[in-house]
Design an enzyme around this catalytic site. Structure first.
Site, mmCIF file in Angstrom:
data_model
loop_
_atom_site.group_PDB
_atom_site.id
_atom_site.type_symbol
_atom_site.label_atom_id
_atom_site.label_comp_id
_atom_site.label_asym_id
_atom_site.label_seq_id
_atom_site.Cartn_x
_atom_site.Cartn_y
_atom_site.Cartn_z
ATOM 1 N N GLU A 168 5.344 0.828 2.657
ATOM 2 C CA GLU A 168 5.824 1.531 3.853
ATOM 3 C C GLU A 168 5.696 0.685 5.118
ATOM 4 O O GLU A 168 5.199 1.144 6.143
ATOM 5 C CB GLU A 168 5.089 2.872 4.005
ATOM 6 N N GLU A 287 7.135 6.984 -4.677
ATOM 7 C CA GLU A 287 6.336 8.098 -4.154
ATOM 8 C C GLU A 287 7.260 9.302 -3.996
ATOM 9 O O GLU A 287 8.236 9.228 -3.241
ATOM 10 C CB GLU A 287 5.682 7.778 -2.798
#
Length: 497
Positions: A168, A287
């Site tokens: 991320e 995710e």
């Protein structure tokens, strides 16, 4: 719903049923690892948890993060445990004791029947640490890092195939947050060095943290312009919530997941054309889940504890229905989504919960994930579905029936997964299966409950669980399936020709 054996989307990569263990909350300490637990083995791993993970048949597990990895020094987690340093862990504001690291997790994954998807730190670290960690894990012997692994008691290399290049990195909350350009350059150079160490590995570059990021999908385009040659996958992350308590809108959120996947595929194919590449970039949805129940409780936790109960969502029946819809979304794009990780696996927004020193139990979301993992391997088939639809706050033309079929040719089996989103009425699903010839119904599993807010807890671990009493009747062209209101359904068929 017409299901034809010739309408093949793709062979399903088993790694689409992967999961995730991060050094976060009680995922590791008190989750997979609890040396004083009655079921712990000589390495400290809970055997009751391992049994549940094996039941799910999780083929790959992402590790060690997550936000955690952007401040992680892998050297803290190897060597004699008594010499390992406790560190302030800034992503989740806890103390990390480093009692579990690379070698211990590789042992656990092997015991669980899983591969490791390792993530390297591109937040506070970079090329050298990534290539050294890879050499430590995968090089046979005769170099400093490989011989250090041997010194630590692991003569055979771990042979970890899949590596994530950071986590991320588009997020301002990330330690070492970077622009798409800066991350793309670093990821490319790290990828080059890692593949020079071990050309057999696969690499995942960071896509957007979610589709609502202001930089989406320009982030993907810029990163891929730098890394298209070196990368093998680009990642996607998404979590959904029902904080507004609007269940019809909540159950429609898998349509957002469909659109997210479609946009990333389009962006990948644009860069493929722009760079004149012959390679098709695939996706790692590493995710995904429902996450919101624990937000308020997490705000009350004091910082700098070891393994506090963070992100411990206790899931409802409606959460399981959305997880089922999201699994169907992944299967519908099995041609491009080759890996995915339900985040996470134990205690932290997880299908498996534990009590420290006590039992482990299955959350509601355990069941659709279990069924998809067991029966969703084979060829994903493109169904033609005509369903009544509804509009919700954020979505229009939401089909009440969300469905996909998987054909396991070597076993002569077809499995139909179907969610009925209707909260008040059951529906009849007419399955046209004429392309398959004769068949019999092996079973019709149903996950249903009168209360969409029903949960499983330590005191009531079986409050929400599937039954095999689903009703399906043969007809001239196939099967009529009764889909109870607000239900997840698995119809397994055995072909007789």
């Amino acid at each position: 719903m017409i299901v034809d054996k010739h309408f093949v989307i793709s062979e399903v990569d088993k790694r689409i049923f992967g999961s995730f263990i991060e050094h976060l909350g009680r995922a590791v300490y008190g989750g997979i690892y609890e040396p004083n637990h009655p079921t712990a083995d000589e390495s400290g791993f809970r055997q009751d948890v391992l049994a549940l993970v094996r039941e799910l048949q999780v083929p790959i597990v992402r590790y060690p993060g997550g936000n955690f990895v952007s401040g992680y020094d892998w050297l803290d987690g190897v060597g004699p445990k008594e010499e390992r340093k406790k560190r302030l862990e800034l992503a989740w504001r806890v103390v990390e004791p480093n009692l579990v690291g690379t070698n211990e997790f590789a042992d656990w994954a092997k015991a669980a029947g899983s591969e490791v998807m390792m993530a390297v730190n591109l937040g506070t670290q970079g090329i050298d640490d990534a290539r050294h960690w890879l050499e430590y894990c995968n090089h046979p012997s005769g170099t400093y890092w490989s011989d250090l692994r041997i010194k630590h008691g692991y003569r055979e290399p771990h042979r970890i195939k899949t590596w994530c290049l950071g986590n991320e990195m588009d997020g301002p909350w990330q330690i070492g947050h970077k622009s798409a350009h800066d991350y793309g350059v670093l990821a490319r150079e790290t990828a080059k060095a890692m593949k020079w160490v071990d050309p057999s590995i696969e690499l995942v570059v960071c896509g957007s943290s979610n589709s609502q990021m202001a930089t989406f999908p320009e982030w993907e385009a810029t990163v891929l312009e730098h890394t298209y040659k070196e990368a093998d996958y680009i990642s996607l992350h998404t979590y959904y919530s029902n904080r507004e308590n609007n269940t019809p809108n909540f159950l429609a959120r898998s349509l957002d997941m469909d659109a997210f996947i479609g946009t990333v595929i389009a962006t990948c194919d644009y860069i493929k054309a722009k760079t004149r590449s012959k390679k098709t970039m695939n996706l790692s949805f590493d995710e995904w889940n429902v996450w919101y129940h624990s937000h308020d409780a997490d705000k009350q936790l004091d910082p700098w504890q070891i393994a506090p109960p963070q992100l411990e969502d206790i899931y409802t029946h409606e959460d399981a229905l959305l997880v089922g819809c999201m699994l169907i979304s992944l299967l519908k794009r099995a041609d491009r989504v080759k890996m995915a990780c339900l985040a996470q696996l134990v205690n932290v927004i997880a299908p498996i919960m534990t009590a420290n020193g006590g039992p482990a139990w299955k959350q509601t979301i355990f069941y659709p994930f279990l069924h998809a993992s067991l029966y969703g391997r084979g060829k994903a088939l493109q169904p033609i579905v005509q369903s009544p639809k509804y509009d919700s706050k954020d979505f229009s033309d939401v089909p009440y029936v969300e469905s996909i079929a998987v054909y396991l040719e070597e076993e002569n089996e077809v499995t139909v997964f179907a969610v009925n989103r209707h909260l008040e009425d059951g529906l009849l699903l007419e399955l046209d299966l004429r392309s398959f010839g004769a068949f019999r119904v092996l079973e019709h599993l149903v996950l249903e409950h009168d209360d969409v807010k029903a949960r499983n807890t330590e005191a009531q671990p079986d409050n929400v669980k599937p039954h095999a009493g689903g009703q399906s009747e043969r007809n001239e062209t196939g099967l009529t399936v009764k889909l109870p209101k607000a239900s997840w359904n698995v119809v397994r068929l055995k072909l007789e020709s």
